[in-house]
Design an enzyme around this catalytic site. Sequence first.
Site, short mmCIF file in Angstrom:
data_model
loop_
_atom_site.label_atom_id
_atom_site.label_comp_id
_atom_site.label_asym_id
_atom_site.label_seq_id
_atom_site.Cartn_x
_atom_site.Cartn_y
_atom_site.Cartn_z
N CYS A 114 10.88 -1.69 14.38
CA CYS A 114 11.32 -2.95 14.98
C CYS A 114 12.11 -3.83 14.01
O CYS A 114 12.77 -4.78 14.44
CB CYS A 114 10.12 -3.72 15.54
N HIS A 255 11.64 -11.17 16.09
CA HIS A 255 11.40 -9.94 16.84
C HIS A 255 10.48 -10.28 18.01
O HIS A 255 9.49 -11.00 17.86
CB HIS A 255 10.75 -8.89 15.93
N ASN A 285 8.80 -5.61 24.45
CA ASN A 285 9.18 -5.29 23.06
C ASN A 285 10.15 -4.11 23.09
O ASN A 285 9.75 -3.00 23.45
CB ASN A 285 7.91 -4.96 22.27
C1 LIG Z 1 -2.00 -5.71 22.00
C2 LIG Z 1 -2.36 -7.15 22.20
C3 LIG Z 1 -1.52 -7.76 23.34
C4 LIG Z 1 -3.84 -7.23 22.63
O1 LIG Z 1 -4.21 -8.57 22.77
P1 LIG Z 1 -5.66 -9.02 22.28
O2 LIG Z 1 -5.82 -10.43 22.66
O3 LIG Z 1 -5.75 -8.68 20.82
O4 LIG Z 1 -6.58 -8.14 23.17
P2 LIG Z 1 -7.73 -7.13 22.71
O5 LIG Z 1 -7.12 -5.95 22.03
O6 LIG Z 1 -8.76 -7.93 21.99
O7 LIG Z 1 -8.30 -6.68 24.07
C5 LIG Z 1 -9.12 -7.54 24.82
C6 LIG Z 1 -9.69 -6.74 25.98
O8 LIG Z 1 -8.63 -6.46 26.91
C7 LIG Z 1 -8.61 -5.07 27.19
N1 LIG Z 1 -7.23 -4.66 27.44
C8 LIG Z 1 -6.35 -4.10 26.57
N2 LIG Z 1 -5.18 -3.90 27.19
C9 LIG Z 1 -5.33 -4.33 28.47
C10 LIG Z 1 -4.48 -4.39 29.57
N3 LIG Z 1 -3.21 -3.96 29.53
N4 LIG Z 1 -4.95 -4.91 30.72
C11 LIG Z 1 -6.21 -5.37 30.81
N5 LIG Z 1 -7.07 -5.33 29.79
C12 LIG Z 1 -6.63 -4.82 28.62
C13 LIG Z 1 -9.21 -4.40 26.00
O9 LIG Z 1 -9.71 -3.15 26.33
C14 LIG Z 1 -10.28 -5.39 25.58
O10 LIG Z 1 -11.40 -5.18 26.38
P3 LIG Z 1 -12.87 -5.30 25.76
O11 LIG Z 1 -12.97 -6.73 25.29
O12 LIG Z 1 -13.74 -4.97 26.90
O13 LIG Z 1 -12.92 -4.32 24.64
C15 LIG Z 1 -2.15 -7.99 20.90
O14 LIG Z 1 -3.14 -7.64 19.96
C16 LIG Z 1 -0.78 -7.74 20.30
O15 LIG Z 1 0.23 -8.08 20.87
N6 LIG Z 1 -0.74 -7.19 19.08
C17 LIG Z 1 0.53 -6.89 18.42
C18 LIG Z 1 1.09 -5.60 18.95
C19 LIG Z 1 2.53 -5.42 18.54
O16 LIG Z 1 3.25 -6.35 18.29
N7 LIG Z 1 2.98 -4.16 18.51
C20 LIG Z 1 4.32 -3.83 18.21
C21 LIG Z 1 4.65 -4.05 16.79
S1 LIG Z 1 6.37 -3.97 16.51
#
Ligand SMILES: CC(C)(COP(=O)(O)OP(=O)(O)OC[C@H]1O[C@@H](n2cnc3c(N)ncnc32)[C@H](O)[C@@H]1OP(=O)(O)O)[C@@H](O)C(=O)NCCC(=O)NCCS
Length: 328
Positions: A114, A255, A285
């Site tokens: 990215c 980004h 993204n």
């Molecule tokens: C991935 C991301 C959106 C997750 O958000 P978060 O607030 O950290 O959410 P969590 O991972 O804590 O998940 C919370 C819950 O939602 C659930 N969950 C995950 N994806 C889900 C979805 N698409 N729909 C519904 N629930 C979902 C998880 O299983 C978790 O459930 P649990 O509490 O029962 O275990 C966030 O961490 C993020 O954006 N990270 C950066 C990723 C990124 O930028 N990647 C590219 C890099 S270039």
Amino acid sequence: MASVIIAGVGAYAPERILTNDDLAKMVDTSDEWIRTRSGIRERHIAAPDQACSDLALIAAQRALADAKVSASEVDLLIIATATPDYPLPSTACVVQHKLGVPPHATAFDIAAACSGFVYALEIAYGQLLTGRYKCALIIGSEKLSSITDWSDRTTCVLFGDGAGAAVLKKSDQDGIGIIGSDLGADGELAEYLYTPAGGSRCPASPKTVEEKGHFLRMKGKEIFKNAVRVMETVAREMVEQHHLSLDQINLVIPHQANVRIVEALAGNLGLPMDRFYVNIDRYGNTSSASIPLALDEARKAGKIKPGDYTLLVAFGAGFTYGSTLIRW
Ligand SMILES: CC(C)(COP(=O)(O)OP(=O)(O)OC[C@H]1O[C@@H](n2cnc3c(N)ncnc32)[C@H](O)[C@@H]1OP(=O)(O)O)[C@@H](O)C(=O)NCCC(=O)NCCS
């Protein structure tokens, strides 16, 4: 002193739009979860017969038209991508031929995920300054849908396809164009975001396909924290190096990975959200395409005026990061 200017910008997003409600029919998720956790409402998905080079080609043609430059003038062509047409040859060679860039041009791909577009900017900037090249075309192009596991709700809701491009030229005018560029990489975090199979460590086999090893694996929470940390650091360092204050930056183009990452960055930098260009709601993204797609939109929306400072800040798999300071 000579400078390097961005002479033109162009972008392309495939026609098909996949909404959060569409995704909710494919995996156990909801529009509400995706919007509140990421800020994404919809993303563009390339057609089955569209590869990375096809998206790149359209973005490149638009950037050349914007710069009023013909493909025959390009002597340096760089494509930043994590989803090339083939493992080899480079997608840059495919685009060189399709676009009509002369064979004497230098054409190659770079892998910085990215952060790829800011990495390509830095390379082109340096090469143009040496005088070795006269006109660079840099492209960020991704068909992330081709490496997304569409049964994994933790990743598939985040990514989209698209391409963005810029034409760079040397200018005699001092104090405009690329003012500064700084890159970094921390390979200790390499497995935060990666595709385990398909490379020389784990070549493609029926087993790697069965184990879904060709799709993205991600540690979302860890990436989130590191993204906010490195983007804040590179933003602060860049303005300090150039004796500016954050307040003088008219627009930050980060980004586009998660609007909450941008909000956290804005909070840490003490800048209002309206100083950040955000279009993740409509694209998700798009990795190396995300910054040029946003830059193209911001320019067209009249958000960048002559004399303005724009700061690009990126992070990505690797863990790569970087920033570019531009004055228009
Ligand atoms: C991935 C991301 C959106 C997750 O958000 P978060 O607030 O950290 O959410 P969590 O991972 O804590 O998940 C919370 C819950 O939602 C659930 N969950 C995950 N994806 C889900 C979805 N698409 N729909 C519904 N629930 C979902 C998880 O299983 C978790 O459930 P649990 O509490 O029962 O275990 C966030 O961490 C993020 O954006 N990270 C950066 C990723 C990124 O930028 N990647 C590219 C890099 S270039």
